[in-house]
Design a protein around this motif. Structure first.
Motif, PDB file in Angstrom:
ATOM      1  N   HIS A 125      24.614  47.825  45.346  1.00  0.00           N
ATOM      2  CA  HIS A 125      24.058  47.666  46.688  1.00  0.00           C
ATOM      3  C   HIS A 125      25.078  48.203  47.700  1.00  0.00           C
ATOM      4  O   HIS A 125      26.152  47.625  47.868  1.00  0.00           O
ATOM      5  CB  HIS A 125      23.744  46.197  46.992  1.00  0.00           C
ATOM      6  N   GLN A 126      24.739  49.282  48.327  1.00  0.00           N
ATOM      7  CA  GLN A 126      25.633  49.932  49.283  1.00  0.00           C
ATOM      8  C   GLN A 126      25.264  49.504  50.700  1.00  0.00           C
ATOM      9  O   GLN A 126      24.151  49.754  51.167  1.00  0.00           O
ATOM     10  CB  GLN A 126      25.507  51.454  49.162  1.00  0.00           C
ATOM     11  N   VAL A 127      26.203  48.862  51.379  1.00  0.00           N
ATOM     12  CA  VAL A 127      25.961  48.446  52.766  1.00  0.00           C
ATOM     13  C   VAL A 127      26.147  49.661  53.672  1.00  0.00           C
ATOM     14  O   VAL A 127      27.180  50.337  53.639  1.00  0.00           O
ATOM     15  CB  VAL A 127      26.903  47.302  53.169  1.00  0.00           C
ATOM     16  N   ASP A 128      25.135  49.940  54.477  1.00  0.00           N
ATOM     17  CA  ASP A 128      25.139  51.132  55.328  1.00  0.00           C
ATOM     18  C   ASP A 128      25.505  50.834  56.774  1.00  0.00           C
ATOM     19  O   ASP A 128      26.073  51.693  57.461  1.00  0.00           O
ATOM     20  CB  ASP A 128      23.755  51.798  55.293  1.00  0.00           C
ATOM     21  N   ALA A 129      25.172  49.654  57.261  1.00  0.00           N
ATOM     22  CA  ALA A 129      25.428  49.356  58.670  1.00  0.00           C
ATOM     23  C   ALA A 129      25.427  47.861  58.904  1.00  0.00           C
ATOM     24  O   ALA A 129      24.754  47.091  58.199  1.00  0.00           O
ATOM     25  CB  ALA A 129      24.367  50.024  59.556  1.00  0.00           C
ATOM     26  N   VAL A 130      26.208  47.460  59.904  1.00  0.00           N
ATOM     27  CA  VAL A 130      26.224  46.079  60.380  1.00  0.00           C
ATOM     28  C   VAL A 130      26.016  46.119  61.894  1.00  0.00           C
ATOM     29  O   VAL A 130      26.739  46.811  62.606  1.00  0.00           O
ATOM     30  CB  VAL A 130      27.550  45.374  60.053  1.00  0.00           C
ATOM     31  N   ARG A 131      25.023  45.394  62.365  1.00  0.00           N
ATOM     32  CA  ARG A 131      24.724  45.370  63.800  1.00  0.00           C
ATOM     33  C   ARG A 131      24.568  43.924  64.264  1.00  0.00           C
ATOM     34  O   ARG A 131      24.254  43.040  63.476  1.00  0.00           O
ATOM     35  CB  ARG A 131      23.424  46.121  64.106  1.00  0.00           C
ATOM     36  N   TRP A 132      24.764  43.716  65.570  1.00  0.00           N
ATOM     37  CA  TRP A 132      24.506  42.417  66.171  1.00  0.00           C
ATOM     38  C   TRP A 132      23.157  42.455  66.879  1.00  0.00           C
ATOM     39  O   TRP A 132      22.890  43.356  67.676  1.00  0.00           O
ATOM     40  CB  TRP A 132      25.614  42.057  67.149  1.00  0.00           C
ATOM     41  N   ASN A 133      22.308  41.490  66.548  1.00  0.00           N
ATOM     42  CA  ASN A 133      20.999  41.381  67.183  1.00  0.00           C
ATOM     43  C   ASN A 133      21.066  40.241  68.201  1.00  0.00           C
ATOM     44  O   ASN A 133      20.976  39.059  67.833  1.00  0.00           O
ATOM     45  CB  ASN A 133      19.922  41.097  66.134  1.00  0.00           C
TER      46      ASN A 133
END
Length: 470
Positions: A125-133
């Motif tokens: 599982h490759q994490v592509d992005a982390v964002r704050w919602n």
């Protein structure tokens, strides 16, 4: 159902871990017995692997076996190295072997055992992005599920209140040698890939090892032991002025304690940078036993007269490098103290030039507007290993093994991993999931010894903790 998703896809996780190396594996193991924590850990690799290219037969860890994933925080944990031995019916053989420092391959096998039995770990599982919602007060973590060939198979998204980064380090290649490493068919490789190319290196007529730290010493020794006497044709060189032993005195090692970490973090940024530059012998020197083994092997080859065809040259840097014809490599060398230069022609090069922390910017690009940085544009990280973010972000991003600039040379140390994991879990739960010692060193670092006082934290939205170990 995707195994990496919660039963309710809209339900937020308490913690998403990115990367499953020893640091995050320690955190996952210590989080396991704590009830009420919904955690998941992702890694893009198909399986766990701890420096597989350097699992040379006989090579040992530079820390005692007690520096496993959990013991220095919770020796009663089911995930200790000793319990691993017990599960394999190897506890008595280990007892009689009297080994304080275990082989790297055994540590790798132990970590694989933990991965095979610990829930919540998802490889491929490759994490592509982390964002704050901001609308949901949650982090969004986008990932790609990979098939066995590493190709994209499915896309997914997880919402979480907290994130922990444990993406580790990557091989470092000096600029003069990057063109050779990137060129196809040229026998220049990083030490991280040594075992994959060992047979070809042993068959090469002349091999040069660049870098005179621990990995360089182990690779040189392995090549030396397997080359015919009198026809070794090995050259070992590096920038350090001598083949220097690693600092391993008892009080010297106290720089790998929580006490020193707290002292270091409280210092001004320029002071911290100067200290890190001067602490290289704590982690870049050579184990004294390995130095002795190299000398013993060289000496053994003189017993019947003559000298081995092996050159050991410290204090040398590679200025430039290129190919000669199609099969040879030419290194242009410079000796700093002599102010002299020369050329070395070789058939293969192994770069034992170490590792660097992977930059956080790529994976955290979505959080860039919220991140606070220091004077060198590095992420600011507080004492509890949390990224300093804009106050509007109510979630937390924890950092593991990417905080040398704020926490010192102990950041990648295996022995400090359980303590750091416990700090994170205590912060995450808003309590004392694990009791931590107030003092860990005889040395008083500075004129006053700081003690850790966890900052006040609003009680998180978690199920009450249940400690079923007692």
């Amino acid at each position: 159902m995707n195994p990496a998703q919660s039963p309710d896809p809209d339900a937020p996780r308490d913690l998403v871990g990115i990367g499953i190396g020893p640091a995050n594996l320690s955190l996952a193991a210590l989080a396991d017995p704590l009830g009420g924590l919904d955690t998941v850990f992702y890694d893009q690799r198909p399986t766990f692997g701890w420096h597989p290219g350097l699992l040379i037969d006989g090579a040992t860890l530079q820390v005692p076996f007690l520096a496993d994933l959990v013991s220095l925080t919770d020796p009663t944990s089911p995930w200790t190295f000793l319990n691993y031995l017990r599960s394999r019916e190897r506890l008595f053989p280990f007892y009689f072997a009297e080994r304080f420092h275990i082989q790297r391959a055994e540590y790798d096998a132990y970590c694989r055992w933990v991965c095979d039995n610990l829930p919540g770990l998802h490889f491929g599982h490759q994490v592509d992005a982390v964002r704050w919602n901001p609308e949901r007060d949650l982090f969004e973590v986008d990932f790609t599920q990979l098939d066995t060939d590493g190709e994209a198979e499915a896309l997914g998204r997880t919402h979480t209140r907290n994130v922990v980064l444990g993406i580790g380090t990557e091989p470092y290649v000096p600029d003069p040698l990057k063109p050779l490493v990137e060129a196809p068919g040229v026998p220049v490789l990083h030490a991280a890939d040594y075992l994959d190319h060992r047979a070809a290196l042993l068959a090469a007529e002349h091999v040069t090892v660049v870098g005179i730290g621990q990995s360089g010493a182990e690779i040189f020794l392995d090549l030396l032991r397997n080359k015919p006497a009198g026809r070794e044709k090995l050259h070992w060189l590096g920038r350090t002025e001598a083949f220097t032993p690693m600092e391993y005195s008892k009080l010297g090692l106290e720089q790998f304690t929580p006490d020193h970490t707290r002292y270091f973090h409280a210092l001004p940024e320029p002071t911290r940078d100067r200290i890190v530059d001067g602490q290289w012998q704590l982690h870049k020197g050579i184990d004294a036993a390995t130095i002795a083994a190299v000398h013993d092997e060289l000496y053994r080859r003189t017993l019947h007269g003559g000298w081995p065809d092996a050159v050991l040259t410290p204090g040398v840097r590679v200025r430039t490098a290129g190919r000669v014809a199609t099969t040879k490599i030419e290194l242009h060398l410079e000796h700093g103290r002599q102010d002299s230069r020369s050329r070395l022609t070789t058939d293969a090069v192994v770069l034992a030039t170490g590792y660097r922390e992977r930059p956080l910017d790529r994976i955290l690009a979505g959080l860039d507007p919220y991140m606070r940085r220091d004077n060198q544009e590095r992420p600011r990280i507080d004492e509890d290993h949390r990224l300093v973010l804009d106050p509007s972000v109510t979630g937390t991003v924890y950092v593991q093994n990417a905080e040398t600039h704020t926490h010192g040379v102990g950041a990648p140390d295996l022995g400090l991993a359980p303590w750091r994991s416990a700090l994170i879990l205590n912060s995450l739960t808003g309590g004392e999931a694990y009791a931590l010692p107030a003092r860990t060193a005889f040395t008083t670092f500075g004129l006053t010894q700081r003690r850790h006082v966890p900052p006040p934290r609003e009680a998180p939205a978690l199920t009450p903790l249940v400690d079923d170990r007692r």
